[in-house]
Structures are given as C-alpha cells and as structure tokens.
Design an enzyme around this catalytic site. Structure first.
Site, mmCIF file in Angstrom:
data_model
loop_
_atom_site.group_PDB
_atom_site.id
_atom_site.type_symbol
_atom_site.label_atom_id
_atom_site.label_comp_id
_atom_site.label_asym_id
_atom_site.label_seq_id
_atom_site.Cartn_x
_atom_site.Cartn_y
_atom_site.Cartn_z
ATOM 1 C CB CYS A 43 -0.884 0.043 1.235
ATOM 2 S SG CYS A 43 -1.920 -1.399 1.408
ATOM 3 N NE ARG A 66 4.590 1.726 -1.080
ATOM 4 C CZ ARG A 66 5.570 1.621 -0.195
ATOM 5 N NH1 ARG A 66 6.754 2.088 -0.506
ATOM 6 N NH2 ARG A 66 5.384 1.066 0.976
ATOM 7 C CD1 TRP A 92 -0.506 -5.466 -4.064
ATOM 8 C CD2 TRP A 92 -0.479 -6.558 -2.113
ATOM 9 N NE1 TRP A 92 -0.084 -6.753 -4.308
ATOM 10 C CE2 TRP A 92 -0.065 -7.442 -3.127
ATOM 11 C CE3 TRP A 92 -0.538 -7.025 -0.807
ATOM 12 C CZ2 TRP A 92 0.293 -8.764 -2.880
ATOM 13 C CZ3 TRP A 92 -0.187 -8.343 -0.553
ATOM 14 C CH2 TRP A 92 0.222 -9.193 -1.580
ATOM 15 C CG ASN A 130 1.877 0.224 4.037
ATOM 16 O OD1 ASN A 130 1.606 -0.963 3.891
ATOM 17 N ND2 ASN A 130 3.046 0.744 3.701
ATOM 18 N N GLY A 131 -0.033 -1.787 6.153
ATOM 19 C CA GLY A 131 0.383 -2.763 7.171
ATOM 20 C C GLY A 131 -0.771 -3.677 7.510
ATOM 21 C CD GLU A 186 16.845 -12.384 -10.039
ATOM 22 O OE1 GLU A 186 16.337 -13.052 -9.128
ATOM 23 O OE2 GLU A 186 16.429 -11.253 -10.345
ATOM 24 C CE LYS A 191 13.518 -10.371 -11.775
ATOM 25 N NZ LYS A 191 14.094 -9.845 -10.570
ATOM 26 C CD GLU A 228 9.667 -10.478 -10.580
ATOM 27 O OE1 GLU A 228 10.895 -10.458 -10.554
ATOM 28 O OE2 GLU A 228 8.979 -9.920 -9.718
ATOM 29 C CG HIS A 285 18.943 -37.122 -9.710
ATOM 30 N ND1 HIS A 285 19.394 -38.392 -9.466
ATOM 31 C CD2 HIS A 285 20.039 -36.402 -10.071
ATOM 32 C CE1 HIS A 285 20.705 -38.435 -9.635
ATOM 33 N NE2 HIS A 285 21.122 -37.233 -10.011
ATOM 34 C CE LYS A 304 11.241 -2.336 -6.508
ATOM 35 N NZ LYS A 304 11.957 -3.367 -7.279
HETATM 36 C C1 F6R Z 1 11.659 -9.841 -7.739
HETATM 37 C C2 F6R Z 1 11.665 -8.994 -6.568
HETATM 38 C C3 F6R Z 1 11.404 -9.609 -5.256
HETATM 39 C C4 F6R Z 1 12.246 -8.921 -4.172
HETATM 40 C C5 F6R Z 1 11.832 -9.431 -2.789
HETATM 41 C C6 F6R Z 1 12.673 -8.806 -1.691
HETATM 42 O O1 F6R Z 1 11.970 -9.122 -8.888
HETATM 43 O O2 F6R Z 1 11.858 -7.826 -6.670
HETATM 44 O O3 F6R Z 1 11.626 -10.982 -5.268
HETATM 45 O O4 F6R Z 1 13.592 -9.169 -4.419
HETATM 46 O O5 F6R Z 1 10.493 -9.142 -2.556
HETATM 47 O O6 F6R Z 1 12.527 -7.433 -1.686
HETATM 48 P P1 F6R Z 1 13.579 -6.505 -0.968
HETATM 49 O O7 F6R Z 1 14.860 -6.639 -1.717
HETATM 50 O O8 F6R Z 1 13.002 -5.134 -1.040
HETATM 51 O O9 F6R Z 1 13.715 -7.015 0.432
#
Ligand code: F6R
Length: 606
Positions: A2, A27, A75, A99-100, A479, A483, A486, A502, A601
């Site tokens: 949020c 976010r 969110w 937020n929270g 990674e 990517k 997502e 396996h 985010k």
């Molecule tokens: C993927 C992504 C997430 C963050 C994860 C941790 O692209 O951005 O997997 O890496 O939510 O977020 P931070 O780094 O802000 O703790």
C-alpha cells in the site's frame, strides 16, 4: 505494498494527492482513494482498480476541492480489491489511510461491534478508524495514543479529523512513512518519489512516533507525549531518477542503469586498489572472528545471496548458509555469537527479512544489512549497513538492485578472503580491478538486446520452461527463472543441471524451451552433457554463454554470447540477457511490465 500520501498547503490537494499516488504506483496496488477537507467536511472518493478509475470516478461524482487531505493505493490483504474495501476508511468525524496489518483486528472488531459500531468493509483498517472514533475526545494526539495502546501489528497511518481541518496526523510502526517538508506546505508519504516533485527534504519517522502536521509546522512526539526532535534528511537523487526518461518501461531503464549503479556501489569502497568496507564498521578484527555467515533475504535478494555464498566460500573459505527469510525466522536456526548475519534487501522494509534480522540480533550475531533505500527500517536496525547506492528502483521486477547486491557480495567476499589470508594482496587487487571493469562489460552486454528479443519470441507459446546451470550459473538460473515468471506469467523452474536426471527430465517434451547458462568453464563439459540430454529429448535450447566457449553445432537452438571476465564475476554479466529475455517476453505478451499482477514492490507483511 500500500502507498500512503497526505498533503497540506496552498495547492489543490486532489491534484497533489493523485500525482503523489501515481509516483507510488510501482509499489503495487489494486484500488485507490482520497479524503479531502472540503468546506468543513471530509469528502471521500475511492474505488477498485488503477488511479485512472479514481480520476474517472471523480469526473462523475465531482472532485474534492480543498488544501488538505490524505490518499492511498491499496494492495489487498484483508478482503478482496473492491470499492468498499478501498481506503480511506472512517466516518464523518475521522478518515484514515493505512499500510500494514492490524493483527488483533478480529477481537477489536468484536469489541467495537458490542459498542454499537457497524462495519462496512472486510478490512482490518476499518477497525482502526472506528477505534479512533470510539476514543475521540477532541484531542487528536491523545486519541491516537489510546488507539495505539490497543492495536497490534504493523502500520503506518495517515489520519484526518473533521474538527481539525488544518492538520494531518501520522504515525508509524514497522511500515515506512516519511514527512515531506516544503515551504508553506507539508506532506506524508510511504516513499520519497511521491514528494520529490515538491521537496527533497523530509523526516524519517521512528517506531510509534506521532506527527501533527500543519502547512507551516511539523510536531512529533512519542506515545508518552514527549517531544521528539528530528534531523532533516535530504534525498540525494533528483526527480529524473524516478521518471522513465524516454524508456518504454522502468524495468528497461533500470536494466540500462546497471553499469552506473554497479559503479556507484563499488567505486566508493575501493581504497588503493583494495576493498574497504570500514565505513560499515566491518573491521578486519571482526571479519577474522566470524565462524559462519548466514545470508538471509527474499526473492531476488535471496538469489543475490546465493551468488554471495558461492563466492565467499570459494574465495574466503568461510561456511555460508543462505536462507529464505520467511523460513529462517521459523526454523530455529543455529545462529549465535561469532556468526555474522547478512540481510539483503532493496527496499529495507521487507517484513520477513526484518524479522530475520531481529532474530539474528536476539541470538547475539553481528548483523550487516545490504540495503538500497537509505534510512529504511532494516538499515536502521542492523548493526552495520552497506548501502548499494543504486538510486530508486521503481519496476516491481528487480534488476539493478540485483546487480548491486551481488557487487556488494563481491566486495565483502574479497575483503573477507584477504583478511582470512585465503588470497594474497595481489590476487585481491586483481579481483577488485576486474570488478571495477564490470560496468563496461555490462554496457557491452546490453548490446545483446536484439538477440534476447528474438529468444523471447521463441518462448511465447510455451506454458512452462526450465532454466539450468551449474555452480554460479545455477544461482543465476534461479534469478532468470524468477524474473521470467513474475512478469511474463509463464511458469518456469530453475534446476541445477546435474539434478535434471533425478526426476525433472521427465517434463521435457517436444520444443519445450530450456534456457541454459554456461559461464563456468570448469563445469562446461558437464553442463554441455546435460544440455545434450534435454536436446536429445527435443527440447528447444537457448544458451547464454561466455563468448569464447566453443561448443559443437546442434547443441543449442539459439545462442546468446556474452563478454567475459573472471569466472566468479560472470553473474554480473550473465544476469543482463536473462533480465532482457524476461523483459521482452513480457512486452511481447502485452503484460504490464512494471506492475505485474498480484505483486507489490515492497512486501511489508508476512
Ligand atoms: C523480484 C523482486 C522480489 C524482491 C523481494 C525482496 O523481482 O523484486 O523478489 O527481491 O520481494 O525485496 P527486498 O529486496 O526489497 O527485500
């Protein structure tokens, strides 16, 4: 998650709130709303969906006109995204944005229901609004203090009371909130980009600090009503950093910012050709005393930790355990004094990572935070901080933050290896020089853009694919796979190439894409054998590999050659095509690249 904003000043409040909320869109959110003082009453407009829906709604219902108000992007956690569940919540007397998560909202709801309050929404937030109304005694700060004594959980709150139309109140605990300081105007916001157009100066709020904000003054106190004095912070990046600057998406812009971001992380930490992390408080004495290192993080940051593990163990010969933060906190880890806990986080607000940090501290370990956002909760709570200096990352899919996190891991590994006398000073200088050259190589790797776009076009019709690699290439595959998932919504898994036989190899069928990463020459033959195994089962192989590697014809369907450096540093380079493949797949599928569905985010709840 949020986003909260608030404004008091001489400008049109609705304009400012909508503009500020648009800067927090990154976010992640699924509804939006504002509450503005208009002729002595609080006028609320809110609805499900993007900000555009809200502005369209206001065209029909009329836009609130005033100079003071609060706004929110939600969110969904408690209750689906809907008009009713959108914030602000409240009544004629009080309106709030939150937020929270209020953990004890059920019992509070039961209590308030018995007191005659009727609830409209399914949110935990509405409980706080009703509780403020319940305790309201014409003294907003006292009312807020009473509410804080009852609520448990994480929150940042923006609050307005009908009887105090020249004031915004705000408080935070475990969720970010800043107070922006303008001339004859002030702001609240979840993050700096929301206020940058208006001011670069702000206060960072600490736990349970309560603010009373007017257009010319900001008063802050704690829950005992003692005045708190604050230092003004100044954002050291300008508004361009939070704009697309001609790129189609923030993600693409941030991929291109990697050379400068890595430079900003590495250059200030090199003294006389050697790594120098003394600014963090990591002295050679401390470094030499650590028995074991735990690296804890979530998602992409955890994948950066995986690279860190390989490099630290290889060069410094110190054992490293990498944990997913949400698992670490509940698995009663064997962490103790003489251990170092490294937490990695772009936002510095991730709830699980923060909880892991708290656990490490409780157990007596030293804690080092590798964090991008200055002054964030994790940065403030850790014993030592290594800022990654990447500037704001707006795209939900993390790219430049990953590169700088691994750059920070290299600096740490080199220094530790030197202190532990596992590498000589000359060797260390060579590594440092190679790391300093990485930005130029990333720049060169960006030239694979077209190849990556072609590779992406081959993935579009697939429902599922695999990423494979060995050693550091496996860490990187994780990674690459995340990517792609997502932002393209195509299912993928990453596998250690040797593990396929396996079980997983049974998934391979005609034309299933397999993206293989080959940058570690020592493991080349073995990985190539694994590639042949999938190829002979008719997989469609895309190979990302160091440009000098020679492989037989027919092993791969599509090759993306990348520039080379020392093998331990190759993840910095090979990450780029994997990011670009994910990016172009998402673009070609017509997805919302920067704000993928269901994602936020900064994940400030468990
Ligand atoms: C993927 C992504 C997430 C963050 C994860 C941790 O692209 O951005 O997997 O890496 O939510 O977020 P931070 O780094 O802000 O703790």
């Amino acid at each position: 998650m949020c986003g909260i904003v608030g404004y008091i000043g001489n400008r049109d409040c609705t304009d400012v709130l909508i503009d500020a909320l648009s800067k927090l869109e990154y976010r992640g959110y699924d509804s939006a709303g504002i509450a503005v003082f208009e002729k002595g009453t609080i006028k609320v407009e809110k609805c499900k969906g993007k900000l555009e829906n809200l502005t369209n709604l206001m065209k029909i219902e009329g836009r609130p006109s005033g100079n003071c108000g609060i706004g929110h992007t939600r969110w969904a956690t408690h209750g689906e995204p809907s008009d009713i569940n959108s914030h602000p919540h409240g009544n004629k007397r009080v309106s709030i944005v939150h937020n929270g998560i209020i953990e004890n909202y059920r019992e509070l709801k039961e209590f308030l229901s018995k007191e005659g309050y009727a609830f409209e929404s399914e949110t935990d937030t509405e409980v706080v609004a009703k509780l403020l109304d319940y305790y309201y005694n014409n003294d907003p700060i006292d009312t807020i203090i009473k509410v804080l004594a009852d609520i448990e959980g994480a929150y940042s709150l923006g609050i307005i009371f009908r009887d105090f139309p020249e004031h915004i109140y705000a408080v935070r605990k475990d969720s970010p909130l800043i107070v922006g300081l303008g001339e004859d105007e002030n702001f609240i916001a979840s993050d700096v980009p929301a206020i940058l157009k208006y001011t670069r100066n702000y206060y960072l709020l600490n736990q349970d600090e309560i603010c009373d904000i007017t257009r010319t003054d900001v008063k802050i106190c704690n829950v005992r009503r003692q005045t708190v004095k604050k230092e003004v912070q100044t954002a050291n990046w300008d508004i361009d950093a939070a704009e697309k600057n001609g790129y189609e998406h923030f993600m693409l812009k941030e991929i291109h910012e990697q050379p400068s971001a890595v430079k900003m992380t590495v250059s200030p930490r090199i003294k006389n050709g050697l790594p120098d992390l003394s600014e963090t408080g990591l002295t050679p004495e401390k470094l030499s005393a650590y028995n074991h290192i735990f690296i804890v993080a979530c998602g992409t940051a955890m994948h950066a930790g995986m690279v860190g593990k390989y490099v630290i163990e290889k060069l410094a010969r110190v054992g490293v355990t990498v944990d997913i933060a949400s698992e670490f906190r509940y698995r009663d880890p064997l962490i103790c004094e003489n251990d170092l806990l490294v937490v990695i986080s772009q936002s510095g607000e991730t709830a699980d990572t923060k909880a892991a940090l708290e656990l490490g501290k409780e157990r007596g370990a030293d804690t080092l935070a590798v964090v991008n956002v200055v002054g964030s909760s994790i940065a403030r709570e850790a014993d030592m901080v290594l800022y990654t200096n990447a500037g704001p990352e707006i795209s939900v899919a993390s790219t430049k933050a990953y590169s700088v996190q691994i750059a920070a891991m290299y600096l740490f590994a080199f220094e530790l290896a030197l202190v532990k006398e596992k590498i000589s000073e000359d060797e260390c200088r060579e590594y440092v020089q190679a790391l300093s050259d990485v930005p130029d190589l990333i720049e060169k790797t960006l030239e694979t853009k077209e190849l990556c776009q072609m590779a992406a076009s081959k993935l579009l019709s697939s429902n599922s694919l695999l990423y494979i690699g060995r050693g550091l290439d496996y860490a990187l595959s994780m990674e690459g796979s995340l990517k792609l998932k997502e932002i393209s919504y195509i299912h993928s898994e990453s596998y250690a190439a040797g593990e396929l036989k396996h079980g997983t190899i049974s998934l391979i069928e005609d034309q299933m894409p397999v993206i293989a990463v080959v940058t570690q020459k020592e493991l080349l033959d073995k990985t190539v054998n694994n590639i042949k195994e999938v190829k002979s089962r008719h997989a469609m192989v895309v190979l990302v590999m160091s440009e000098s590697v020679k492989i037989e014809d027919g092993v791969a369907d599509f090759i993306i050659p990348i520039p080379e450096t020392k093998e331990v540093l190759m993840p910095c380079i090979a990450a780029v095509p994997l990011q670009l493949i994910a990016y172009y797949t998402s673009v070609l599928k017509g997805n919302d690249v920067d704000q993928p569905r269901n994602l936020a985010k900064s994940v400030t709840v468990e």
